[in-house]
Design a protein around this motif. Structure first.
Motif, PDB file in Angstrom:
ATOM      1  N   GLY A  80      -8.642   6.339  46.881  1.00 55.33           N
ATOM      2  CA  GLY A  80     -10.033   6.074  47.291  1.00 55.33           C
ATOM      3  C   GLY A  80     -10.527   7.091  48.311  1.00 55.33           C
ATOM      4  N   ARG A 126      -5.254  -4.481  33.708  1.00 50.34           N
ATOM      5  CA  ARG A 126      -6.399  -3.587  33.500  1.00 50.34           C
ATOM      6  C   ARG A 126      -7.102  -3.918  32.184  1.00 50.34           C
ATOM      7  NH1 ARG A 126      -3.560  -1.647  37.159  1.00 50.34           N
ATOM      8  NH2 ARG A 126      -4.286  -0.045  38.608  1.00 50.34           N
ATOM      9  N   THR A 186     -10.359   3.096  51.602  1.00 53.80           N
ATOM     10  CA  THR A 186      -9.376   3.314  52.667  1.00 53.80           C
ATOM     11  C   THR A 186      -7.999   3.635  52.086  1.00 53.80           C
ATOM     12  OG1 THR A 186      -8.883   0.971  52.719  1.00 53.80           O
ATOM     13  CG2 THR A 186     -10.548   1.751  54.270  1.00 53.80           C
ATOM     14  N   GLY A 187      -7.889   3.555  50.778  1.00 52.29           N
ATOM     15  CA  GLY A 187      -6.595   3.806  50.141  1.00 52.29           C
ATOM     16  C   GLY A 187      -6.372   5.283  49.870  1.00 52.29           C
ATOM     17  N   ASP A 188      -5.221   5.572  49.311  1.00 58.20           N
ATOM     18  CA  ASP A 188      -4.807   6.953  49.047  1.00 58.20           C
ATOM     19  C   ASP A 188      -5.787   7.638  48.084  1.00 58.20           C
ATOM     20  OD1 ASP A 188      -3.459   9.284  48.605  1.00 58.20           O
ATOM     21  OD2 ASP A 188      -1.640   8.376  47.805  1.00 58.20           O
ATOM     22  N   MET A 229       3.867  11.849  41.824  1.00 57.17           N
ATOM     23  CA  MET A 229       4.965  10.881  41.881  1.00 57.17           C
ATOM     24  C   MET A 229       6.283  11.456  41.356  1.00 57.17           C
ATOM     25  SD  MET A 229       3.352   7.192  41.261  1.00 57.17           S
ATOM     26  CE  MET A 229       3.598   7.286  39.535  1.00 57.17           C
ATOM     27  N   SER A 256     -10.852   0.331  38.634  1.00 55.33           N
ATOM     28  CA  SER A 256      -9.656   0.950  39.205  1.00 55.33           C
ATOM     29  C   SER A 256      -8.571   1.024  38.130  1.00 55.33           C
ATOM     30  CB  SER A 256      -9.157   0.167  40.420  1.00 55.33           C
ATOM     31  OG  SER A 256      -8.191   0.935  41.108  1.00 55.33           O
ATOM     32  N   ASP A 257      -8.756   1.964  37.199  1.00 58.86           N
ATOM     33  CA  ASP A 257      -7.779   2.155  36.121  1.00 58.86           C
ATOM     34  C   ASP A 257      -6.837   3.311  36.468  1.00 58.86           C
ATOM     35  OD1 ASP A 257      -8.644   0.016  34.716  1.00 58.86           O
ATOM     36  OD2 ASP A 257      -9.878   1.127  33.304  1.00 58.86           O
ATOM     37  N   THR A 313     -15.174  -2.371  52.458  1.00 54.57           N
ATOM     38  CA  THR A 313     -13.852  -2.746  52.930  1.00 54.57           C
ATOM     39  C   THR A 313     -13.830  -4.233  53.269  1.00 54.57           C
ATOM     40  OG1 THR A 313     -12.092  -2.113  54.487  1.00 54.57           O
ATOM     41  CG2 THR A 313     -14.335  -2.215  55.376  1.00 54.57           C
ATOM     42  N   SER A 351      -6.238  -1.576  44.808  1.00 53.00           N
ATOM     43  CA  SER A 351      -4.900  -1.597  44.237  1.00 53.00           C
ATOM     44  C   SER A 351      -4.240  -2.942  44.503  1.00 53.00           C
ATOM     45  CB  SER A 351      -4.061  -0.479  44.862  1.00 53.00           C
ATOM     46  OG  SER A 351      -2.776  -0.464  44.295  1.00 53.00           O
ATOM     47  N   ASN A 401      -5.724   8.970  33.018  1.00 57.29           N
ATOM     48  CA  ASN A 401      -5.168  10.263  33.454  1.00 57.29           C
ATOM     49  C   ASN A 401      -3.647  10.362  33.342  1.00 57.29           C
ATOM     50  OD1 ASN A 401      -6.303   8.637  36.207  1.00 57.29           O
ATOM     51  ND2 ASN A 401      -4.094   9.021  36.122  1.00 57.29           N
ATOM     52  N   GLY A 402      -3.014   9.365  32.714  1.00 60.19           N
ATOM     53  CA  GLY A 402      -1.551   9.374  32.692  1.00 60.19           C
ATOM     54  C   GLY A 402      -1.004   9.024  34.059  1.00 60.19           C
ATOM     55  N   ALA A 403       0.182   9.515  34.368  1.00 54.26           N
ATOM     56  CA  ALA A 403       0.805   9.233  35.670  1.00 54.26           C
ATOM     57  C   ALA A 403       0.344  10.273  36.696  1.00 54.26           C
ATOM     58  CB  ALA A 403       2.325   9.281  35.537  1.00 54.26           C
ATOM     59  N   PHE A 404       0.353   9.891  37.965  1.00 52.50           N
ATOM     60  CA  PHE A 404       0.044  10.875  39.002  1.00 52.50           C
ATOM     61  C   PHE A 404       1.213  11.869  39.081  1.00 52.50           C
ATOM     62  CE2 PHE A 404      -2.709   7.762  41.744  1.00 52.50           C
ATOM     63  CZ  PHE A 404      -3.717   7.849  40.799  1.00 52.50           C
ATOM     64  N   ALA A 459     -10.563  -9.780  42.229  1.00 46.30           N
ATOM     65  CA  ALA A 459     -11.483  -9.076  43.139  1.00 46.30           C
ATOM     66  C   ALA A 459     -12.444  -8.186  42.352  1.00 46.30           C
ATOM     67  CB  ALA A 459     -10.692  -8.241  44.151  1.00 46.30           C
ATOM     68  N   VAL A 499      -6.250  -8.768  42.704  1.00 47.24           N
ATOM     69  CA  VAL A 499      -7.102  -7.612  42.995  1.00 47.24           C
ATOM     70  C   VAL A 499      -7.705  -7.041  41.706  1.00 47.24           C
ATOM     71  CG1 VAL A 499      -7.192  -5.359  44.122  1.00 47.24           C
ATOM     72  CG2 VAL A 499      -5.572  -7.092  44.928  1.00 47.24           C
TER      73      VAL A 499
HETATM   74  N1  LIG Z   1      -1.488   6.640  37.419  1.00 50.85           N
HETATM   75  C1  LIG Z   1      -0.639   6.530  38.422  1.00 50.85           C
HETATM   76  O1  LIG Z   1       0.479   7.093  38.369  1.00 50.85           O
HETATM   77  C2  LIG Z   1      -0.990   5.761  39.651  1.00 50.85           C
HETATM   78  C3  LIG Z   1      -0.152   5.786  40.751  1.00 50.85           C
HETATM   79  C4  LIG Z   1      -0.524   5.093  41.911  1.00 50.85           C
HETATM   80  C5  LIG Z   1      -1.719   4.367  41.918  1.00 50.85           C
HETATM   81  N2  LIG Z   1      -2.501   4.344  40.800  1.00 50.85           N
HETATM   82  C6  LIG Z   1      -3.751   3.569  40.783  1.00 50.85           C
HETATM   83  O2  LIG Z   1      -4.744   4.177  41.603  1.00 50.85           O
HETATM   84  C7  LIG Z   1      -5.573   3.144  42.168  1.00 50.85           C
HETATM   85  C8  LIG Z   1      -5.593   3.294  43.702  1.00 50.85           C
HETATM   86  O3  LIG Z   1      -4.278   3.195  44.180  1.00 50.85           O
HETATM   87  P1  LIG Z   1      -3.863   3.646  45.679  1.00 50.85           P
HETATM   88  O4  LIG Z   1      -2.414   3.944  45.652  1.00 50.85           O
HETATM   89  O5  LIG Z   1      -4.832   4.684  46.159  1.00 50.85           O
HETATM   90  O6  LIG Z   1      -4.087   2.285  46.459  1.00 50.85           O
HETATM   91  P2  LIG Z   1      -3.846   1.962  48.011  1.00 50.85           P
HETATM   92  O7  LIG Z   1      -3.625   3.208  48.783  1.00 50.85           O
HETATM   93  O8  LIG Z   1      -2.806   0.900  48.078  1.00 50.85           O
HETATM   94  O9  LIG Z   1      -5.252   1.398  48.485  1.00 50.85           O
HETATM   95  C9  LIG Z   1      -6.034   0.534  47.747  1.00 50.85           C
HETATM   96  C10 LIG Z   1      -7.127  -0.140  48.550  1.00 50.85           C
HETATM   97  O10 LIG Z   1      -7.327  -1.382  47.911  1.00 50.85           O
HETATM   98  C11 LIG Z   1      -7.893  -2.281  48.838  1.00 50.85           C
HETATM   99  N3  LIG Z   1      -7.216  -3.580  48.683  1.00 50.85           N
HETATM  100  C12 LIG Z   1      -5.936  -3.888  48.950  1.00 50.85           C
HETATM  101  N4  LIG Z   1      -5.714  -5.202  48.728  1.00 50.85           N
HETATM  102  C13 LIG Z   1      -6.889  -5.718  48.314  1.00 50.85           C
HETATM  103  C14 LIG Z   1      -7.313  -7.014  47.948  1.00 50.85           C
HETATM  104  N5  LIG Z   1      -6.473  -8.062  47.960  1.00 50.85           N
HETATM  105  N6  LIG Z   1      -8.589  -7.179  47.537  1.00 50.85           N
HETATM  106  C15 LIG Z   1      -9.436  -6.136  47.517  1.00 50.85           C
HETATM  107  N7  LIG Z   1      -9.095  -4.884  47.897  1.00 50.85           N
HETATM  108  C16 LIG Z   1      -7.834  -4.682  48.276  1.00 50.85           C
HETATM  109  C17 LIG Z   1      -7.649  -1.752  50.243  1.00 50.85           C
HETATM  110  O11 LIG Z   1      -8.921  -1.432  50.823  1.00 50.85           O
HETATM  111  P3  LIG Z   1      -9.554  -2.253  52.106  1.00 50.85           P
HETATM  112  O12 LIG Z   1      -8.389  -2.689  52.927  1.00 50.85           O
HETATM  113  O13 LIG Z   1     -10.399  -1.225  52.788  1.00 50.85           O
HETATM  114  O14 LIG Z   1     -10.339  -3.367  51.528  1.00 50.85           O
HETATM  115  C18 LIG Z   1      -6.789  -0.505  49.999  1.00 50.85           C
HETATM  116  O15 LIG Z   1      -7.092   0.555  50.848  1.00 50.85           O
HETATM  117  C19 LIG Z   1      -4.991   1.821  41.673  1.00 50.85           C
HETATM  118  O16 LIG Z   1      -5.641   1.441  40.493  1.00 50.85           O
HETATM  119  C20 LIG Z   1      -3.557   2.181  41.373  1.00 50.85           C
HETATM  120  O17 LIG Z   1      -2.918   1.323  40.481  1.00 50.85           O
HETATM  121  C21 LIG Z   1      -2.181   5.038  39.682  1.00 50.85           C
END
Ligand SMILES: NC(=O)c1ccc[n+]([C@@H]2O[C@H](COP(=O)([O-])OP(=O)(O)OC[C@H]3O[C@@H](n4cnc5c(N)ncnc54)[C@H](OP(=O)(O)O)[C@@H]3O)[C@@H](O)[C@H]2O)c1
Length: 326
Positions: free
Chosen positions: A16, A153, A12-14, A178, A133-134, A34, A105, A172-175, A114, A110
């Motif tokens: 994901g 991680r 449900t996340g960005d 961003m 989830s790296d 979820t 995330s 993959n480095g940074a998104f 989790a 988590v």
């Molecule tokens: N490399 C980069 O620059 C960069 C930037 C941003 C993010 N990331 C990484 O990408 C990954 C995904 O990030 P995102 O931004 O897509 O995340 P997000 O939109 O915040 O969504 C993450 C999902 O995690 C689940 N979640 C939230 N709290 C939780 C909990 N307490 N226990 C279990 N599940 C939980 C939720 O799903 P449900 O509510 O459906 O359970 C939520 O939809 C993460 O590893 C993040 O650190 C990397």
């Protein structure tokens, strides 16, 4: 070829959601995991998923994505609901799954707790492969205390390495996305590009969509190694300033923002002063990301963008041009 069943946690996340869309481009069935009460999965993937709480669960895999949005095929997406603290429910949700893709995330609760619960259930359910989830820079050899989120991680990676399951991390480095929002490295209105210590340090960037695409390919690749490194682009702050100057026709200057050492010290102070150590992305954590990037400690060294064949990776220039509308 048999259809691969992939469970996506955090669908449900960005990221994901993008991974689910990428998986559906292939011969897959997707099971969305979820948490109870989240509600987002119903809105995104349809509301008739199976709830698998202990004792009352009807078994995972019987829910359907019926009633989903136009681009989610109802017959290929199931929604399962389980609490991460309910081991039996998680095992039930994972029955018949070939690969787990985690895109959850958060902080310790988590990324470590989790995901540990998900891993234990995946092992018990006989799942063959696990993608944690790296989706980060190379956190493996950063200095202890220099980046909280990376170290979480690394902590979970140790569990994964010890578990009887094949694991692949996507680094993959940074998104890239961003650069035009959350990562305050480009000051568009002041025409400045910030850097710490060196404007010539190589920085790895990949867009969310490219990360999702590669993650889906990794999920379907039984021979994937422990780590797959990709980078849609590898640029320095100096090159970013030059690109912006060319795109806009006005000069973007480099601005030294201090050394990596002072930034690291500021992040430490920020963390000490912050009331809530559980927030995933406080300002001090943002500083820690820049420390990891500009020190070179988290630079990728084994980028393999060709692993899954030719692909037009979205570059930093592409993202900046789209943002500027040029
Ligand atoms: N490399 C980069 O620059 C960069 C930037 C941003 C993010 N990331 C990484 O990408 C990954 C995904 O990030 P995102 O931004 O897509 O995340 P997000 O939109 O915040 O969504 C993450 C999902 O995690 C689940 N979640 C939230 N709290 C939780 C909990 N307490 N226990 C279990 N599940 C939980 C939720 O799903 P449900 O509510 O459906 O359970 C939520 O939809 C993460 O590893 C993040 O650190 C990397």
């Amino acid at each position: 070829m048999t259809t691969t069943t992939v469970l996506v946690a955090g669908a449900t996340g960005d990221l994901g959601g993008r991974i689910v869309a990428a998986l559906l481009q292939h011969d897959t069935r997707v099971r969305v995991l979820t948490r109870p009460g989240s509600g987002a999965a119903d809105r995104q993937y349809g509301g008739t998923g199976t709830s698998t709480s202990t004792g009352t669960g009807t078994g995972a895999g019987t829910g359907t994505g019926a009633g989903t949005g136009a681009d989610v095929p109802a017959d290929r997406v199931d929604v399962v609901t389980a609490d991460y603290s309910d081991h039996a429910a998680l095992v039930s949700a994972l029955a018949g799954v070939d690969v787990v893709v985690s895109a959850v995330s958060g902080t310790r609760a988590v990324i470590v707790d989790a995901q540990r619960a998900l891993l234990a259930a995946a092992v018990e359910a006989g799942v063959q492969r696990f993608i944690p989830s790296d989706y980060a820079a190379d956190y493996r050899s950063i200095t202890p205390g220099s980046n909280r989120n990376f170290e979480l991680r690394r902590e979970f990676a140790a569990d994964l390495d010890a578990a009887p399951i094949r694991a692949t991390s996507v680094l993959n480095g940074a998104f890239t996305d961003m650069l035009t929002g959350q990562a305050p490295m480009i000051l568009f209105d002041r025409r400045r590009v910030l850097y710490w210590s060196s404007a010539d340090q190589v920085l790895d960037f990949t867009t969310k969509d490219d990360v999702a695409r590669v993650t889906a390919l990794v999920a379907l690749d039984p021979g994937a190694p422990r780590v797959v490194e990709v980078a849609g682009d590898r640029v320095t702050a100096r090159q970013i300033a030059a690109t912006l100057s060319r795109l806009t026709g006005t000069t973007f200057r480099l601005q030294w923002a201090g050394t990596v050492g002072t930034l690291s010290a500021m992040a430490k102070v920020g963390r000490r002063l912050s009331k809530d150590d559980d927030e995933p992305f406080p300002a001090w954590q943002g500083m820690q990301y820049f420390v990891s990037m500009f020190s070179g400690e988290a630079e990728l060294h084994h980028v393999d963008d060709e692993r899954y064949g030719e692909h037009h990776w979205t570059t930093v220039r592409d993202v900046l041009a789209a943002h500027l509308g040029v």
